[in-house]
Design a protein around this motif. Structure first.
Motif, PDB file in Angstrom:
ATOM      1  N   ALA A  99       0.847  -1.199   0.000  1.00  0.00           N
ATOM      2  CA  ALA A  99       0.000   0.000   0.000  1.00  0.00           C
ATOM      3  C   ALA A  99       0.878   1.244   0.000  1.00  0.00           C
ATOM      4  CB  ALA A  99      -0.934   0.005   1.209  1.00  0.00           C
ATOM      5  N   SER A 100       0.411   2.261  -0.694  1.00  0.00           N
ATOM      6  CA  SER A 100       1.154   3.528  -0.744  1.00  0.00           C
ATOM      7  C   SER A 100       0.189   4.680  -0.948  1.00  0.00           C
ATOM      8  CB  SER A 100       2.202   3.501  -1.859  1.00  0.00           C
ATOM      9  OG  SER A 100       1.574   3.424  -3.131  1.00  0.00           O
ATOM     10  N   ILE A 101       0.569   5.832  -0.494  1.00  0.00           N
ATOM     11  CA  ILE A 101      -0.203   7.065  -0.695  1.00  0.00           C
ATOM     12  C   ILE A 101       0.670   8.043  -1.443  1.00  0.00           C
ATOM     13  CG2 ILE A 101      -1.285   9.039   0.432  1.00  0.00           C
ATOM     14  CD1 ILE A 101      -2.127   7.232   2.681  1.00  0.00           C
ATOM     15  N   THR A 102       0.096   8.571  -2.504  1.00  0.00           N
ATOM     16  CA  THR A 102       0.782   9.604  -3.286  1.00  0.00           C
ATOM     17  C   THR A 102       0.002  10.901  -3.138  1.00  0.00           C
ATOM     18  OG1 THR A 102       1.549   7.952  -4.871  1.00  0.00           O
ATOM     19  CG2 THR A 102       1.633  10.252  -5.557  1.00  0.00           C
ATOM     20  N   ALA A 103       0.646  11.938  -2.692  1.00  0.00           N
ATOM     21  CA  ALA A 103      -0.006  13.237  -2.501  1.00  0.00           C
ATOM     22  C   ALA A 103       0.757  14.303  -3.256  1.00  0.00           C
ATOM     23  CB  ALA A 103      -0.081  13.583  -1.017  1.00  0.00           C
ATOM     24  N   SER A 104       0.018  15.272  -3.744  1.00  0.00           N
ATOM     25  CA  SER A 104       0.650  16.372  -4.476  1.00  0.00           C
ATOM     26  C   SER A 104      -0.097  17.662  -4.174  1.00  0.00           C
ATOM     27  CB  SER A 104       0.657  16.102  -5.986  1.00  0.00           C
ATOM     28  OG  SER A 104      -0.668  16.022  -6.481  1.00  0.00           O
ATOM     29  N   ALA A 125      -4.704  13.487  -3.295  1.00  0.00           N
ATOM     30  CA  ALA A 125      -3.997  12.312  -2.773  1.00  0.00           C
ATOM     31  C   ALA A 125      -4.608  11.062  -3.377  1.00  0.00           C
ATOM     32  CB  ALA A 125      -4.069  12.262  -1.252  1.00  0.00           C
ATOM     33  N   THR A 126      -3.753  10.050  -3.554  1.00  0.00           N
ATOM     34  CA  THR A 126      -4.193   8.789  -4.134  1.00  0.00           C
ATOM     35  C   THR A 126      -3.673   7.637  -3.282  1.00  0.00           C
ATOM     36  OG1 THR A 126      -4.146   9.729  -6.369  1.00  0.00           O
ATOM     37  CG2 THR A 126      -4.141   7.316  -6.178  1.00  0.00           C
ATOM     38  N   GLN A 146      -2.189  -6.551  -4.301  1.00  0.00           N
ATOM     39  CA  GLN A 146      -1.955  -7.856  -3.673  1.00  0.00           C
ATOM     40  C   GLN A 146      -1.650  -8.862  -4.767  1.00  0.00           C
ATOM     41  OE1 GLN A 146      -2.065  -9.333  -0.312  1.00  0.00           O
ATOM     42  NE2 GLN A 146      -1.096 -10.840  -1.647  1.00  0.00           N
ATOM     43  N   THR A 147      -0.437  -9.455  -4.674  1.00  0.00           N
ATOM     44  CA  THR A 147      -0.076 -10.506  -5.613  1.00  0.00           C
ATOM     45  C   THR A 147      -0.764 -11.796  -5.199  1.00  0.00           C
ATOM     46  OG1 THR A 147       2.072  -9.480  -6.038  1.00  0.00           O
ATOM     47  CG2 THR A 147       1.825 -11.805  -6.627  1.00  0.00           C
ATOM     48  N   VAL A 148      -1.474 -12.392  -6.114  1.00  0.00           N
ATOM     49  CA  VAL A 148      -2.195 -13.628  -5.839  1.00  0.00           C
ATOM     50  C   VAL A 148      -1.350 -14.840  -6.228  1.00  0.00           C
ATOM     51  CG1 VAL A 148      -4.280 -14.954  -6.337  1.00  0.00           C
ATOM     52  CG2 VAL A 148      -4.394 -12.451  -6.169  1.00  0.00           C
ATOM     53  N   PHE A 149      -0.662 -14.751  -7.347  1.00  0.00           N
ATOM     54  CA  PHE A 149       0.154 -15.863  -7.818  1.00  0.00           C
ATOM     55  C   PHE A 149       1.362 -15.292  -8.548  1.00  0.00           C
ATOM     56  CE2 PHE A 149       1.282 -18.894 -11.221  1.00  0.00           C
ATOM     57  CZ  PHE A 149       1.603 -19.993 -10.436  1.00  0.00           C
ATOM     58  N   ALA A 209      -6.253  -1.949  -6.193  1.00  0.00           N
ATOM     59  CA  ALA A 209      -7.329  -1.013  -5.857  1.00  0.00           C
ATOM     60  C   ALA A 209      -6.726   0.375  -5.711  1.00  0.00           C
ATOM     61  CB  ALA A 209      -8.022  -1.432  -4.564  1.00  0.00           C
ATOM     62  N   GLN A 210      -7.542   1.381  -6.086  1.00  0.00           N
ATOM     63  CA  GLN A 210      -7.050   2.753  -6.035  1.00  0.00           C
ATOM     64  C   GLN A 210      -8.178   3.693  -5.619  1.00  0.00           C
ATOM     65  OE1 GLN A 210      -6.150   5.328  -9.656  1.00  0.00           O
ATOM     66  NE2 GLN A 210      -4.072   4.737  -9.020  1.00  0.00           N
TER      67      GLN A 210
END
Length: 484
Positions: free
Chosen positions: A78-83, A121-122, A127-130, A305-306
């Motif tokens: 997970a990450s948050i990008t803000a500008s 902000a985003t 999640q890697t499933v395989f 997801a975003q």
């Protein structure tokens, strides 16, 4: 001249030399038993505080962190990008029947100037499933690497304990040899005094006096050499054990802990020696590296997801707000990426072959070490038996030569040679006693059982598994745990 009294004084010095040498050979320099240092207590001190062993334990803890790093491959990210920042825009939009010719056909232009402060902000979650088994194999590879590091740590522990025992016995040996050479000087000084007295009355020649003087000078030179050797041994002891040697007790052989036959010792060594164990774990690491490399050819699947929230950025309108949410699945099927992944697979297979050859090399090395150490131990035991016989014979020979010298059947040189032969026999016996103890430690190390647990040292045994259990599934945190 009271020749009988002089001879009794010389014999008394020789007897004192013999008793003191044997006491040192068997009990070291121990003076006050209440403050004596035993070989096992010295090794316990080294086990707790030797820097080389401690850094080896730290190296294992470093390798422990490879497991949670590998597990991260199938954990969510997970990450948050803000500008944010000022923005100035000038907008010009032509309108009319023909926008390209608006000015000529009577149309016009819509223009505006926008100055604002867009921000937003985003949040991105994936999640890697395989992933083609890469994470699973990477985790197993990391665990095998940890086991290999533990075996290497056991090798270091064996080396420290063996070097500690060697340093301990070297101090005992060199202390005893120094005492022997010091007492030899006293005997030769008495011999020189007697020879000079006999020269004064004409019983011997100047040559006999010169021979006695030369023997005394040589004895003093050997004494200074023994002093230097003892200082070197003390320095090595301090480096390995961690303190100065004081009141050392006798060292005992570890023969009761050894297998009775050489074949049994070889069998145990091939199964238990940490060098072999480390090499086999490295084979596991190499096998799993091949599977990880092959995983690059497999498809991977992930879900993403975003969530995004933006202000004052929609069409340049002040006060505008834009919110969006999206979810997607991503399937990646590699077809061709330039051939690097194929080269990685081939390289991993070659490294696997190298690891297997190294395991064979370690087995051969361990087998040779066992045979060699057992041979040295048997040699030391035989040398002690022959050395004891040599000392007894040399004592008898010296007594006989002295008696014969009294009636003129032996020269001063014969007496000096017999005295030197006795000294050499005693030094050799002390050395053989030291060699037997050192060889027993080397033999136990050769079969892979030289450890604090096997020696029953009075220490808190280091358990590398404690730290591994603390970190192997750790999700977050920067503080190192206390599992040491």
């Amino acid at each position: 001249m009271d020749w009988a009294a002089s001879r009794r004084r010389a014999a008394g010095l020789l007897s004192t030399t013999r008793i003191f040498a044997l006491a040192l050979a068997f009990s070291g320099a121990s003076i006050c038993p209440a403050f004596a240092e035993s070989l096992l207590s010295a090794l316990a001190r080294a086990y707790d505080g030797n820097p080389d062993l401690n850094q080896s334990r730290a190296s294992v803890r470093v390798r422990d962190e490879d497991a949670p790093k590998a597990l991260a491959g199938l954990r969510p990210k997970a990450s948050i990008t803000a500008s944010a920042g000022p923005q100035h825009a000038r907008i010009k939009i032509p309108f009319g029947a023909d926008n390209q010719q608006a000015g000529a056909s009577g149309g016009g232009n819509f223009s505006d100037v926008y100055t604002g402060y867009p921000r937003g902000a985003t949040l991105n979650v994936s999640q890697t499933v395989f992933d083609g088994g890469r994470t699973e194999n990477s985790v197993r590879q990391a665990e095998s690497g940890v086991f290999s590091a533990r075996a290497t740590m056991r090798l270091t522990e064996q080396a420290i304990l063996q070097n500690g025992a060697t340093a301990y016995m070297n101090v005992l040996r060199d202390t005893a040899v120094l005492a022997l050479r010091k007492s030899n000087i006293a005997v030769l000084e008495e011999q020189l005094k007697q020879t000079r007295d006999r020269f004064q009355v004409g019983e011997v020649t100047r040559t006999d006096v010169a021979q006695a003087e030369a023997s005394l000078a040589q004895a003093r030179s050997e004494f200074y050499g023994a002093q230097a050797l003892l200082k070197t041994s003390v320095a090595n002891y301090r480096q390995i054990i961690g303190n100065e040697p004081k009141n050392l007790e006798p060292g005992r052989s570890l023969e009761p802990l050894l297998p009775k036959s050489l074949n049994d010792a070889i069998t145990i060594a091939l199964a238990e020696h940490p060098g072999v164990a480390a090499a086999l774990h490295q084979v596991d690491v190499a096998e799993l590296a091949v599977k990880v490399a092959e995983g690059a050819l497999a498809p991977s699947l992930s879900v993403n997801a975003q969530l995004s929230n933006q202000y004052d950025s929609f069409l340049g309108l002040p006060g505008s707000r834009q919110f969006s949410a999206a979810a997607s699945g991503q399937l990646n099927i590699p077809l061709y990426q330039g051939g690097a992944e194929y080269a990685s697979i081939r390289q991993a297979k070659e490294q696997l072959g190298q690891a297997r050859l190294n395991a064979d090399l370690q087995r051969d090395s361990v087998r040779a070490s066992v045979v060699s150490s057992y041979g040295l131990l048997e040699t030391a035991k035989a040398s002690i038996i022959s050395g004891q016989a040599a000392v007894k014979a040399a004592e008898t020979a010296l007594a006989g030569v002295r008696e014969e010298a009294k009636v003129g059947q032996r020269t001063t040189l014969d007496v000096l040679n017999a005295q030197q032969a006795l000294l050499n026999a005693r030094v050799q016996l002390v050395t053989s006693q030291r060699d037997r103890v050192v060889a027993s430690y080397a033999a136990l190390g050769a079969i892979g059982r030289l450890s604090a647990r096997e020696l029953n040292l009075n220490v808190a045994l280091y358990d590398p598994g404690v730290h591994f259990e603390q970190v192997k599934t750790k999700w977050f945190g920067t503080q190192t745990p206390d599992g040491r």
